[in-house]
Design an enzyme around this catalytic site. Structure first.
Site, PDB file in Angstrom:
ATOM      1  N   ARG A 123       0.809  -1.231   0.000  1.00 27.56           N
ATOM      2  CA  ARG A 123       0.000   0.000   0.000  1.00 27.56           C
ATOM      3  C   ARG A 123       0.842   1.281   0.000  1.00 27.56           C
ATOM      4  NH1 ARG A 123      -2.581  -3.419   3.561  1.00 27.56           N
ATOM      5  NH2 ARG A 123      -4.419  -4.378   2.620  1.00 27.56           N
ATOM      6  N   LYS A 145       3.181  11.560 -10.874  1.00 27.14           N
ATOM      7  CA  LYS A 145       2.279  10.744 -11.699  1.00 27.14           C
ATOM      8  C   LYS A 145       3.008   9.441 -12.012  1.00 27.14           C
ATOM      9  CE  LYS A 145      -0.625  14.021 -14.218  1.00 27.14           C
ATOM     10  NZ  LYS A 145      -0.945  14.558 -15.560  1.00 27.14           N
ATOM     11  N   GLU A 187       9.344  18.714 -24.391  1.00 26.33           N
ATOM     12  CA  GLU A 187       8.755  19.049 -23.081  1.00 26.33           C
ATOM     13  C   GLU A 187       9.408  20.306 -22.514  1.00 26.33           C
ATOM     14  OE1 GLU A 187       6.070  17.633 -22.079  1.00 26.33           O
ATOM     15  OE2 GLU A 187       6.056  15.584 -22.868  1.00 26.33           O
ATOM     16  N   LYS A 226       7.566  23.329 -13.088  1.00 27.02           N
ATOM     17  CA  LYS A 226       6.652  22.202 -12.860  1.00 27.02           C
ATOM     18  C   LYS A 226       6.381  22.026 -11.366  1.00 27.02           C
ATOM     19  CE  LYS A 226       5.294  17.550 -13.779  1.00 27.02           C
ATOM     20  NZ  LYS A 226       5.399  16.295 -14.489  1.00 27.02           N
ATOM     21  N   GLU A 236      -4.244  17.511 -10.324  1.00 28.34           N
ATOM     22  CA  GLU A 236      -4.753  17.989 -11.616  1.00 28.34           C
ATOM     23  C   GLU A 236      -6.242  18.324 -11.590  1.00 28.34           C
ATOM     24  OE1 GLU A 236      -2.761  16.117 -15.059  1.00 28.34           O
ATOM     25  OE2 GLU A 236      -4.600  16.453 -16.173  1.00 28.34           O
ATOM     26  N   ARG A 240      -2.902  22.273 -12.952  1.00 29.49           N
ATOM     27  CA  ARG A 240      -1.938  21.316 -13.512  1.00 29.49           C
ATOM     28  C   ARG A 240      -2.268  20.925 -14.948  1.00 29.49           C
ATOM     29  NH1 ARG A 240       0.952  16.200 -10.417  1.00 29.49           N
ATOM     30  NH2 ARG A 240       2.159  15.514 -12.200  1.00 29.49           N
ATOM     31  N   ASN A 244      -0.523  19.996 -19.956  1.00 27.66           N
ATOM     32  CA  ASN A 244      -0.922  19.184 -21.107  1.00 27.66           C
ATOM     33  C   ASN A 244      -0.929  19.985 -22.409  1.00 27.66           C
ATOM     34  OD1 ASN A 244      -1.315  16.822 -19.580  1.00 27.66           O
ATOM     35  ND2 ASN A 244      -3.280  17.627 -18.860  1.00 27.66           N
ATOM     36  N   HIS A 247      -0.643  18.320 -25.729  1.00 28.72           N
ATOM     37  CA  HIS A 247      -0.781  16.876 -25.506  1.00 28.72           C
ATOM     38  C   HIS A 247      -2.076  16.286 -26.065  1.00 28.72           C
ATOM     39  CE1 HIS A 247       2.799  17.409 -23.174  1.00 28.72           C
ATOM     40  NE2 HIS A 247       2.826  16.145 -22.804  1.00 28.72           N
ATOM     41  N   HIS A 251      -1.262  13.319 -28.208  1.00 26.70           N
ATOM     42  CA  HIS A 251      -1.698  11.939 -27.919  1.00 26.70           C
ATOM     43  C   HIS A 251      -2.462  11.366 -29.105  1.00 26.70           C
ATOM     44  CE1 HIS A 251      -1.517  12.710 -23.308  1.00 26.70           C
ATOM     45  NE2 HIS A 251      -0.379  12.243 -23.764  1.00 26.70           N
ATOM     46  N   HIS A 264       7.137  10.273 -28.177  1.00 27.27           N
ATOM     47  CA  HIS A 264       6.137  11.071 -27.467  1.00 27.27           C
ATOM     48  C   HIS A 264       6.431  12.565 -27.676  1.00 27.27           C
ATOM     49  CE1 HIS A 264       3.461  12.393 -24.267  1.00 27.27           C
ATOM     50  NE2 HIS A 264       4.473  13.014 -23.687  1.00 27.27           N
TER      51      HIS A 264
HETATM   52  P1  NAD Z   1      12.292   5.994 -22.010  1.00 22.90           P
HETATM   53  O1  NAD Z   1      12.257   5.823 -20.564  1.00 22.90           O
HETATM   54  O2  NAD Z   1      11.708   4.920 -22.864  1.00 22.90           O
HETATM   55  O3  NAD Z   1      13.810   6.220 -22.450  1.00 22.90           O
HETATM   56  C1  NAD Z   1      14.126   6.377 -23.805  1.00 22.90           C
HETATM   57  C2  NAD Z   1      15.283   5.488 -24.241  1.00 22.90           C
HETATM   58  O4  NAD Z   1      16.506   6.051 -23.769  1.00 22.90           O
HETATM   59  C3  NAD Z   1      15.240   4.069 -23.710  1.00 22.90           C
HETATM   60  O5  NAD Z   1      15.645   3.210 -24.729  1.00 22.90           O
HETATM   61  C4  NAD Z   1      16.265   4.074 -22.577  1.00 22.90           C
HETATM   62  O6  NAD Z   1      16.841   2.819 -22.383  1.00 22.90           O
HETATM   63  C5  NAD Z   1      17.272   5.060 -23.105  1.00 22.90           C
HETATM   64  N1  NAD Z   1      18.041   5.783 -22.108  1.00 22.90           N
HETATM   65  C6  NAD Z   1      17.598   6.302 -20.939  1.00 22.90           C
HETATM   66  N2  NAD Z   1      18.575   7.023 -20.359  1.00 22.90           N
HETATM   67  C7  NAD Z   1      19.653   6.935 -21.150  1.00 22.90           C
HETATM   68  C8  NAD Z   1      20.949   7.509 -21.107  1.00 22.90           C
HETATM   69  N3  NAD Z   1      21.332   8.346 -20.133  1.00 22.90           N
HETATM   70  N4  NAD Z   1      21.815   7.204 -22.121  1.00 22.90           N
HETATM   71  C9  NAD Z   1      21.429   6.399 -23.137  1.00 22.90           C
HETATM   72  N5  NAD Z   1      20.208   5.872 -23.247  1.00 22.90           N
HETATM   73  C10 NAD Z   1      19.339   6.136 -22.269  1.00 22.90           C
HETATM   74  O7  NAD Z   1      11.589   7.340 -22.498  1.00 22.90           O
HETATM   75  P2  NAD Z   1      11.360   8.769 -21.850  1.00 22.90           P
HETATM   76  O8  NAD Z   1      11.169   9.669 -23.003  1.00 22.90           O
HETATM   77  O9  NAD Z   1      12.365   9.084 -20.826  1.00 22.90           O
HETATM   78  O10 NAD Z   1       9.976   8.586 -21.083  1.00 22.90           O
HETATM   79  C11 NAD Z   1       8.763   8.361 -21.759  1.00 22.90           C
HETATM   80  C12 NAD Z   1       7.745   7.882 -20.741  1.00 22.90           C
HETATM   81  O11 NAD Z   1       7.531   8.919 -19.793  1.00 22.90           O
HETATM   82  C13 NAD Z   1       6.390   7.545 -21.320  1.00 22.90           C
HETATM   83  O12 NAD Z   1       5.979   6.315 -20.807  1.00 22.90           O
HETATM   84  C14 NAD Z   1       5.473   8.652 -20.811  1.00 22.90           C
HETATM   85  O13 NAD Z   1       4.154   8.212 -20.625  1.00 22.90           O
HETATM   86  C15 NAD Z   1       6.140   8.992 -19.503  1.00 22.90           C
HETATM   87  N6  NAD Z   1       5.860  10.338 -19.009  1.00 22.90           N
HETATM   88  C16 NAD Z   1       5.438  10.462 -17.735  1.00 22.90           C
HETATM   89  C17 NAD Z   1       5.193  11.702 -17.193  1.00 22.90           C
HETATM   90  C18 NAD Z   1       4.805  11.813 -15.754  1.00 22.90           C
HETATM   91  O14 NAD Z   1       4.484  12.922 -15.296  1.00 22.90           O
HETATM   92  N7  NAD Z   1       4.834  10.737 -15.005  1.00 22.90           N
HETATM   93  C19 NAD Z   1       5.384  12.853 -17.965  1.00 22.90           C
HETATM   94  C20 NAD Z   1       5.815  12.710 -19.283  1.00 22.90           C
HETATM   95  C21 NAD Z   1       6.052  11.431 -19.794  1.00 22.90           C
HETATM   96  N1  GLY Z   2       3.319  15.610 -17.531  1.00 22.02           N
HETATM   97  C1  GLY Z   2       2.168  16.297 -17.094  1.00 22.02           C
HETATM   98  C2  GLY Z   2       1.995  16.246 -15.616  1.00 22.02           C
HETATM   99  O1  GLY Z   2       2.828  15.774 -14.890  1.00 22.02           O
HETATM  100  O2  GLY Z   2       0.977  16.681 -15.137  1.00 22.02           O
END
Ligand code: NAD
Ligand code: GLY
Length: 357
Positions: A123, A145, A187, A226, A236, A240, A244, A247, A251, A264
């Protein structure tokens, strides 16, 4: 000794925490994992191959407990229930109890799934974000998130669960593939146009794809922005939503191409371009805003054109829709976003009129 690190406080009333951007951060870890025999480190195979040994070496240097890698396959397609189960199995094997802490060492995929695993385990246990992509440093590691994807949609199963600490070392970005770097820049540009003229100017003048002190300053500015938004509206309910920007269309673009054609960030970039033109076309945004946003996108290789009218059916499926309307984030000016609840019928009519082929 901390070499160079700026602390940014995320001032949430119930669970405040700090984000550190800089180098030398491992020495901040010991108090968070004190008394724990083993600390699960959720990471992906790419990140661990590059930086796993370095992280393991810090066990001895900083007197940390054993850091146990819990490795997942890289990529969005693995941010799912199957991977989550494997993470839970590793937590059980390492006897993670309610007082324990988990490290999320990777990009947004690792951060989202590790954070969600931590939110669910017994939990809720603590976790620390150690982001390794630009997107994760400026966006996903801050704000709590967490989520996984299921067949019915991206990020549909998740929780708000704030990290206890975020440690971002921009030096790790030197190995990031150029496309991933660009994706994070989308972003960054989003944050800049939502926040200030000053940040936009900085982004226009910075060298694309280069990890230097200027980038570090930009990362800090994005985290500060942020953090302020999240502190005012953690779940949100209102403010917040501005995060988006781009987005809704982004999306829809991702979904239209089955999440294969664009990253993305690229899809968000194309979405921001549509949102800017939409805002200007409706008279909500200041004239010239779309060409200013396009200049920022172009500077960082993100000027992507997508047909807006084709996106209508995909927008209807967006999880952020409520009934027959959607919250559109538009910009009055740089630094002055507005959220406009827009009925689909109106959105459809305006898109068709504005973007007719
Ligand atoms: P990712 O985590 O898939 O990383 C992208 C690629 O880079 C992967 O292949 C990874 O192995 C590689 N990588 C990571 N760090 C590295 C480094 N230092 N050197 C070399 N390679 C490296 O992608 P991302 O763009 O970081 O994240 C996308 C995800 O984030 C999505 O799932 C999206 O939904 C999520 N997201 C979440 C929020 C949130 O608020 N929680 C906000 C925006 C996006
Ligand atoms: N990436 C949008 C949020 O965290 O609200």
């Amino acid at each position: 000794m901390i070499l160079s690190m700026d602390e940014i406080e995320i001032k949430l009333v119930a669970n405040p925490y700090s984000v550190y951007v800089g180098t030398g951060w491992m020495e901040l870890l010991p108090p968070f994992v004190e008394g724990q025999a083993r600390v699960p480190v959720v990471s992906d195979r790419n990140v661990w191959r590059l930086y796993g040994e370095g992280l393991k070496n810090s066990e001895e240097v900083y007197g940390l407990p054993e850091l146990v890698p819990v490795l997942i396959q890289p990529g969005e397609s693995h941010k799912n229930m199957k991977t989550l189960e494997k993470i839970f199995a590793a937590f059980a094997e390492n006897e993670l109890d309610r007082s324990g802490c988990v490290l999320a060492f990777g990009g947004g995929v690792v951060g989202d799934i590790a954070g969600f695993a931590a939110a669910c385990w017994m939990r809720g246990v603590r976790y620390i974000q150690i982001p390794t992509t630009l997107l994760a440093m400026v966006d996903s590691s801050v704000g709590g998130k967490t989520a996984i994807d299921i067949q019915a949609g991206k990020n549909l199963v998740g929780a708000f669960h704030q990290p206890s600490l975020v440690l971002a070392n921009p030096a790790l970005l030197r190995t990031l593939p150029p496309l991933e770097f660009q994706s994070g820049m989308a972003e960054v540009i989003k944050t800049a146009v939502l926040s200030s003229e000053e940040l936009c100017a900085g982004i226009l003048s910075m060298e694309p794809g280069v990890v230097d002190p200027e980038l570090e300053c930009v990362i800090r500015a994005c985290v500060r922005f942020k953090g302020d938004v999240v502190a005012q509206d953690e779940h949100e309910g209102g403010l917040r939503k501005i995060l988006n920007f781009g987005h809704t269309f982004g999306h829809a673009i991702e979904a239209k191409y089955g999440f294969k054609k664009y990253t993305h960030g690229q899809a968000v970039a194309a979405g921001m371009r549509i949102a800017a033109r939409y805002g200007e076309g409706c008279g909500i945004s200041e004239k010239g805003i779309s060409s200013r946003i396009e200049a920022l996108l172009k500077r960082h290789g993100l000027l992507i054109e997508e047909d807006a009218v084709d996106l209508i059916p995909w927008i209807r499926n967006d999880k952020k829709t409520h009934g027959e309307a959607i919250d559109l984030v538009l910009l009055k000016y740089i630094g002055e976003p507005v959220v406009i609840p827009t009925p689909f019928s109106e959105l459809e009519r305006t898109l068709k009129k504005m973007f007719k082929k």
